[in-house]
Design a protein around this motif. Structure first.
Motif, PDB file in Angstrom:
ATOM      1  N   SER A  58       0.847  -1.188   0.000  1.00  9.85           N
ATOM      2  CA  SER A  58       0.000   0.000   0.000  1.00  9.85           C
ATOM      3  C   SER A  58       0.885   1.241   0.000  1.00  9.85           C
ATOM      4  O   SER A  58       1.770   1.386   0.861  1.00  9.85           O
ATOM      5  CB  SER A  58      -0.910   0.012   1.232  1.00  9.85           C
ATOM      6  OG  SER A  58      -1.593   1.235   1.347  1.00  9.85           O
ATOM      7  N   SER A  60       0.143   4.262   0.781  1.00  6.91           N
ATOM      8  CA  SER A  60      -0.062   5.127   1.953  1.00  6.91           C
ATOM      9  C   SER A  60       0.771   4.684   3.148  1.00  6.91           C
ATOM     10  O   SER A  60       1.122   5.508   4.008  1.00  6.91           O
ATOM     11  CB  SER A  60      -1.548   5.166   2.330  1.00  6.91           C
ATOM     12  OG  SER A  60      -2.020   3.872   2.659  1.00  6.91           O
ATOM     13  N   ALA A  63       4.168   6.317   4.405  1.00  8.58           N
ATOM     14  CA  ALA A  63       4.220   7.467   5.314  1.00  8.58           C
ATOM     15  C   ALA A  63       4.731   7.060   6.696  1.00  8.58           C
ATOM     16  O   ALA A  63       5.353   7.870   7.391  1.00  8.58           O
ATOM     17  CB  ALA A  63       2.828   8.093   5.435  1.00  8.58           C
ATOM     18  N   ILE A 162      -3.177   6.618   9.901  1.00  9.17           N
ATOM     19  CA  ILE A 162      -2.888   6.103   8.558  1.00  9.17           C
ATOM     20  C   ILE A 162      -3.252   4.624   8.487  1.00  9.17           C
ATOM     21  O   ILE A 162      -3.833   4.151   7.509  1.00  9.17           O
ATOM     22  CB  ILE A 162      -1.400   6.316   8.212  1.00  9.17           C
ATOM     23  CG1 ILE A 162      -1.083   7.814   8.151  1.00  9.17           C
ATOM     24  CG2 ILE A 162      -1.051   5.650   6.874  1.00  9.17           C
ATOM     25  CD1 ILE A 162       0.392   8.128   8.021  1.00  9.17           C
ATOM     26  N   SER A 165      -6.968   4.291   8.260  1.00  7.73           N
ATOM     27  CA  SER A 165      -7.420   4.582   6.899  1.00  7.73           C
ATOM     28  C   SER A 165      -7.282   3.356   6.005  1.00  7.73           C
ATOM     29  O   SER A 165      -8.171   3.049   5.207  1.00  7.73           O
ATOM     30  CB  SER A 165      -6.609   5.748   6.321  1.00  7.73           C
ATOM     31  OG  SER A 165      -6.933   5.964   4.968  1.00  7.73           O
ATOM     32  N   ILE A 173      -7.296  10.240   4.782  1.00  3.99           N
ATOM     33  CA  ILE A 173      -6.272  10.508   5.793  1.00  3.99           C
ATOM     34  C   ILE A 173      -6.294  11.984   6.178  1.00  3.99           C
ATOM     35  O   ILE A 173      -6.141  12.340   7.355  1.00  3.99           O
ATOM     36  CB  ILE A 173      -4.871  10.104   5.271  1.00  3.99           C
ATOM     37  CG1 ILE A 173      -4.798   8.589   5.054  1.00  3.99           C
ATOM     38  CG2 ILE A 173      -3.783  10.542   6.258  1.00  3.99           C
ATOM     39  CD1 ILE A 173      -3.493   8.109   4.454  1.00  3.99           C
ATOM     40  N   THR A 242       0.074  14.510  -0.903  1.00  6.44           N
ATOM     41  CA  THR A 242      -0.597  13.464  -0.122  1.00  6.44           C
ATOM     42  C   THR A 242       0.083  13.309   1.232  1.00  6.44           C
ATOM     43  O   THR A 242       1.150  13.883   1.478  1.00  6.44           O
ATOM     44  CB  THR A 242      -0.554  12.122  -0.861  1.00  6.44           C
ATOM     45  OG1 THR A 242       0.823  11.691  -0.949  1.00  6.44           O
ATOM     46  CG2 THR A 242      -1.134  12.240  -2.259  1.00  6.44           C
ATOM     47  N   THR A 244       1.578  10.690   2.295  1.00  7.96           N
ATOM     48  CA  THR A 244       2.853  10.000   2.084  1.00  7.96           C
ATOM     49  C   THR A 244       3.921  10.990   1.641  1.00  7.96           C
ATOM     50  O   THR A 244       5.062  10.965   2.144  1.00  7.96           O
ATOM     51  CB  THR A 244       2.694   8.892   1.028  1.00  7.96           C
ATOM     52  OG1 THR A 244       1.644   8.016   1.440  1.00  7.96           O
ATOM     53  CG2 THR A 244       3.978   8.103   0.867  1.00  7.96           C
TER      54      THR A 244
END
Length: 431
Positions: A58, A60, A63, A162, A165, A173, A242, A244
Motif C-alpha cells: 500500500s 499510503s 508514510a 494512517i 485509513s 487521511i 498526499t 505520504t
C-alpha cells in the motif's frame, strides 16, 4: 463452521500470547491454524504468506517509516528541547508548572512527530531530571508523561490514523488528521486539570517567570519547528501533496532544521537510520500478520457474524458504542494498537456505519480508546518507556496513574457522545 473458526482463532491467539510468543507471531500462527480448518496445510501457509505481502502493498503505508524517521531526527536534533522551552514559557509562574509543561510539550511534540513512544522517551529524559531537582513526586511525573504522550497519536500527523485509513478501506487521511485536533487538545486539557489537582495536593513549586521579551525569544527559536506542522497538515488539506509525500517532506525539513541548529552531525545519521529501520520493521511485521488475520476472518465471515450479534442486541447507536468501547478498552490492555486497529476496524466499522456513525468519527474514537491501553500493563509500551526512563517501577506508578486514566475515559465518553467535536473541522475544510 464459522463458530468453530472463531473459537480456534481466539483460543490459539490467547494461548500463544499466554506462552509469551510475540504479538506479531501470535497473530500469524493463529491465522494459519484457523485457515487450516478448511484448507490443506501447504495452501494455507502459501495463502497466509501472500496475504502478509499484500497487506504491506500500500502506497499510503510509506508514510509510516518516514514519520518514524522524522521523529527520531527530532529527538536527536534539538527540536524537542525547543518545544519544551516554549511550553515552559507558556506556563509562566504557575505552581507545578513542569507538569503542565509536560502535557503541552507532548501535544506539540505529537503534532510534529506523531509518536507516543518518542514523546515519552524524549520528554521523560529531559523533564524527569528537572522534576527530581525541584522535588516533584517521581511517580506523578511518570503518570503525566505517559498519559500525555498518547495525545500525539490523536493530534496529527499520526501513524495509527494512517493504519486506520488502510483498515477502513480508504477513509480520507486528510479528514482523519484534521479531525484529531479538537479531541487531542480536549484530552490534553483534561490531563492538565487532573494534574492541577495533584499540584494543589502536593503544594508543588512555582515555575519560572517569563518576561514578554523572553517569551518572544523562545517562540522565535521554536517557530521553525512549529512551521513543519503548517507545512505538513496545510499541504495535505489544501491538496498540494498526499500524506505520504508530506511524510517525506517532514524528514527533509527536520533533517535540514537539525543541521541548522547544529545539534545533529553526519556521524549521528547511521544510528538514527538503524533505530528508525528497527522500529519500522516491527510495525511492518505487525501490519503484515494483522492483515493476514483480517483476511482469514473475512473469508470465514467472522465480521458479519459479530455484526449480526451486535445489531441483534440493540438498534440504539449509543448502546452499541458503549459495547464497542468496552470491548476495545479490554482489547487495548492485551494488544498493541496497530494489530487492534487492523483486526477490529473491519469488524466494528460496518456495524457503526449501519447505525449512521461517521467513519472519521469512529476512527478517532477507536484510536483514543486504544491510547488508554498503551498506558496499561502488560502490553503498554508507553508505560514501560516512561517507567524505564524514570528508573522506577510500574507498581509505584499505578496509583497516581489511575486519575489520569479516568480523565482519558471521560474524554473518550464526551468525544463519543458529541461527534461535532470530531467532525466540525473536517467539514469546515470541506473534507
Amino acid at each position: 463452521m464459522e463458530y468453530i473458526t472463531i473459537i480456534v482463532l481466539v483460543l490459539s491467539f490467547i494461548t500463544l500470547m499466554g506462552l509469551g510468543v510475540p504479538v506479531a507471531w501470535s497473530l500469524g500462527f493463529s491465522s494459519l491454524l484457523t485457515l487450516m480448518i478448511t484448507v490443506a496445510t501447504v495452501p494455507s501457509m502459501t495463502t497466509i504468506a501472500q496475504r502478509m505481502g499484500a497487506g504491506l502493498n500500500s502506497f499510503s503505508l510509506l508514510a509510516i517509516p518516514f514519520f518514524i524517521l522524522a521523529g527520531e531526527i527530532m529527538n536527536k536534533g534539538g527540536i524537542a528541547n525547543r518545544l519544551i522551552n516554549l511550553a515552559k514559557a507558556i506556563t509562566g509562574r504557575l505552581p507545578g508548572g513542569l507538569l503542565y509543561v509536560n502535557v503541552i510539550a507532548a501535544m506539540l511534540f505529537g503534532a510534529i512527530a506523531g509518536s507516543a513512544v518518542a514523546a515519552a522517551s524524549a520528554l521523560g529524559g529531559i523533564l524527569g531530571k528537572r522534576m527530581d531537582e525541584e522535588g516533584y513526586p517521581k511517580e506523578l511525573g511518570v503518570a503525566v508523561n505517559v498519559t500525555s504522550s498518547t495525545t500525539g497519536l490523536i493530534i496529527p500527523p499520526s501513524n495509527i490514523l494512517i493504519v486506520y485509513s488502510l483498515a477502513s478501506g480508504g477513509v480520507s487521511i486528510g479528514a482523519l488528521f484534521v479531525a484529531g485536533y479538537i479531541p487531542g487538545l480536549f484530552v490534553g486539557l483534561l490531563l492538565m486539570l487532573t494534574a492541577a489537582f495533584f499540584i494543589r495536593k502536593h503544594k508543588l513549586p512555582q515555575g519560572e517567570t517569563t518576561s514578554f521579551s523572553e517569551f518572544g525569544s523562545v517562540f522565535l527559536k521554536a517557530a521553525p519547528s512549529l512551521t513543519l506542522l503548517v507545512i505538513v497538515i496545510g499541504g495535505i488539506v489544501v491538496g498540494i501533496f498526499t500524506a505520504t509525500e508530506a511524510s517525506a517532506i517532514a524528514v527533509l525539513y527536520t533533517l535540514g532544521l537539525s543541521f541548522i541548529y547544529g545539534e545533529l552531525k553526519v556521524k549521528d545519521l547511521p544510528a538514527i537510520l538503524l533505530k528508525s529501520s528497527s522500529t519500522t520493521a516491527v510495525v511492518a511485521l505487525l501490519i503484515a500478520t494483522s492483515m493476514s488475520m483480517s483476511w482469514v476472518m473475512s473469508s470465514e465471515d467472522i465480521p458479519q457474524s459479530i455484526s449480526q450479534i451486535l445489531l441483534s442486541l440493540s438498534d440504539n447507536k449509543y448502546i452499541i458504542l458503549i459495547i464497542i468501547n468496552l470491548t476495545l478498552l479490554f482489547v487495548g490492555v492485551f494488544m498493541d494498537m496497530t494489530p487492534a486497529v487492523l483486526i477490529f476496524t473491519p469488524i466494528f466499522l460496518p456495524v457503526v456505519s449501519e447505525l449512521g456513525i461517521d467513519p472519521v468519527h469512529f476512527g478517532i474514537i477507536m484510536v483514543l480508546n486504544l491510547c488508554i491501553g498503551l498506558c496499561t500493563p502488560p502490553v503498554g509500551s508507553v508505560l514501560f518507556i516512561g517507567v524505564g526512563v524514570a528508573k522506577t517501577s510500574i507498581a509505584k506508578v499505578v496509583k497516581p496513574l489511575l486519575p489520569f486514566f479516568i480523565a482519558m475515559i471521560i474524554g473518550l465518553i464526551v468525544i463519543t457522545l458529541f461527534p461535532e467535536m470530531t467532525l466540525w473541522l473536517p467539514s469546515l475544510f470541506g473534507l
